[in-house]
Design an enzyme around this catalytic site. Structure first.
Site, short mmCIF file in Angstrom:
data_model
loop_
_atom_site.label_atom_id
_atom_site.label_comp_id
_atom_site.label_asym_id
_atom_site.label_seq_id
_atom_site.Cartn_x
_atom_site.Cartn_y
_atom_site.Cartn_z
N CYS A 89 0.86 -1.18 0.00
CA CYS A 89 0.00 0.00 0.00
C CYS A 89 0.90 1.23 0.00
O CYS A 89 1.86 1.30 0.78
CB CYS A 89 -0.89 0.00 1.24
SG CYS A 89 -2.01 1.40 1.31
N LEU A 90 0.61 2.18 -0.88
CA LEU A 90 1.43 3.39 -0.95
C LEU A 90 1.34 4.19 0.35
O LEU A 90 2.20 5.02 0.61
CB LEU A 90 1.01 4.24 -2.15
CG LEU A 90 1.17 3.58 -3.52
CD1 LEU A 90 0.72 4.53 -4.63
CD2 LEU A 90 2.62 3.14 -3.77
O1 K1U Z 1 -3.74 1.90 -3.10
C1 K1U Z 1 -2.54 1.72 -2.99
O2 K1U Z 1 -1.97 1.83 -1.91
C2 K1U Z 1 -1.76 1.32 -4.20
C3 K1U Z 1 -1.31 -0.14 -4.16
C4 K1U Z 1 -2.39 -0.97 -4.82
C5 K1U Z 1 -2.26 -2.46 -4.79
C6 K1U Z 1 -1.06 -3.13 -4.64
C7 K1U Z 1 -1.01 -4.51 -4.62
C8 K1U Z 1 -2.15 -5.23 -4.78
C9 K1U Z 1 -3.34 -4.57 -4.91
C10 K1U Z 1 -3.38 -3.19 -4.94
C11 K1U Z 1 -0.01 -0.23 -4.90
O3 K1U Z 1 0.08 0.03 -6.04
S1 K1U Z 1 1.37 -0.65 -3.98
C12 K1U Z 1 2.58 -1.03 -5.23
C13 K1U Z 1 2.54 -2.47 -5.49
O4 K1U Z 1 2.44 -3.22 -4.55
C14 K1U Z 1 2.59 -3.06 -6.83
C15 K1U Z 1 3.13 -2.38 -7.88
C16 K1U Z 1 3.15 -2.96 -9.12
C17 K1U Z 1 2.65 -4.23 -9.32
C18 K1U Z 1 2.13 -4.93 -8.26
C19 K1U Z 1 2.10 -4.34 -7.00
ZN ZN Z 2 -3.45 1.14 -0.45
#
Ligand code: K1U
Ligand code: ZN
Length: 186
Positions: A89-90
């Protein structure tokens, strides 16, 4: 390009319910553009409005180079079959956990023109839709972890959180974006 600060775990806005978007104004369109800019810089695949300190019920997603804005999204169907996979999660940088969710969902939402659309997805897109819609209702992936896994995720976060004073993640000096991975250092 307009980069927004990201709110991190501990900021109460991440636990609040959002408000449905009424009219789709130039302000909403500008917010969506800034959210995409921020999401791409943070190397994410999704970003929900509360993560940038906003209460509008909207999120941006880009999985496999298919950018999408979801406004007032609702999950209208969920597969009874579930799948477990790792999420980040960002708003909780460097903390990860395996989350079990419905394998596929059908989501109904508005686009930036105010037009209703439906999307059915599984795999990473289906997971990302569910993760972003959770954010719009004050829910975080940590909430799905077992007591033990959640405790260890929180222990990791306790070690990380001081990097984000005031629960604000400023991407221009973000340690996880500007520092090399320890394995890559001499
Ligand atoms: O909402 C957020 O915090 C963004 C999050 C969304 C997310 C990540 C993993 C699974 C479901 C939803 C991210 O983008 S975190 C970055 C990340 O984990 C990721 C980046 C690229 C490909 C896969 C995961
Ligand atoms: Zn998130």
């Amino acid at each position: 390009m307009s980069i927004l600060d990201i709110r991190v775990l501990g900021d109460p806005i991440l636990r609040e319910e959002t408000r449905p978007v009424g009219e789709i104004t130039d302000g909403i369109r500008a917010l969506a553009k800034s959210m995409f800019d921020t999401m791409y810089l943070a190397k994410g695949i999704g970003l929900a409005a509360p993560q940038v300190g906003r209460t509008e019920r909207m999120a941006v997603i880009d999985v496999d180079d298919k950018p999408m804005v979801i406004i007032n999204p609702e999950i209208v169907e969920s597969d009874p079959k579930t799948a477990k996979s790792e999420e980040g999660c960002l708003s909780i940088p460097d903390v990860y956990g395996d989350v079990e969710r419905p394998s596929r969902v059908k989501v109904r939402a508005l686009d930036l023109e105010g037009k209703e659309f439906e999307i059915e997805a599984g795999d990473l897109l289906g997971r990302c839709l569910q993760h972003e819609i959770d954010h719009l209702h004050g829910k975080l992936f940590l909430d799905y972890l077992s007591v033990l896994k959640r405790r260890s995720a929180m222990a990791k976060w306790t070690r990380e959180k001081d990097k984000y004073p005031g629960f604000i993640r400023k991407l221009e000096n973000d340690p996880s974006l500007t520092h090399e991975h320890p394995d890559e250092e001499l």
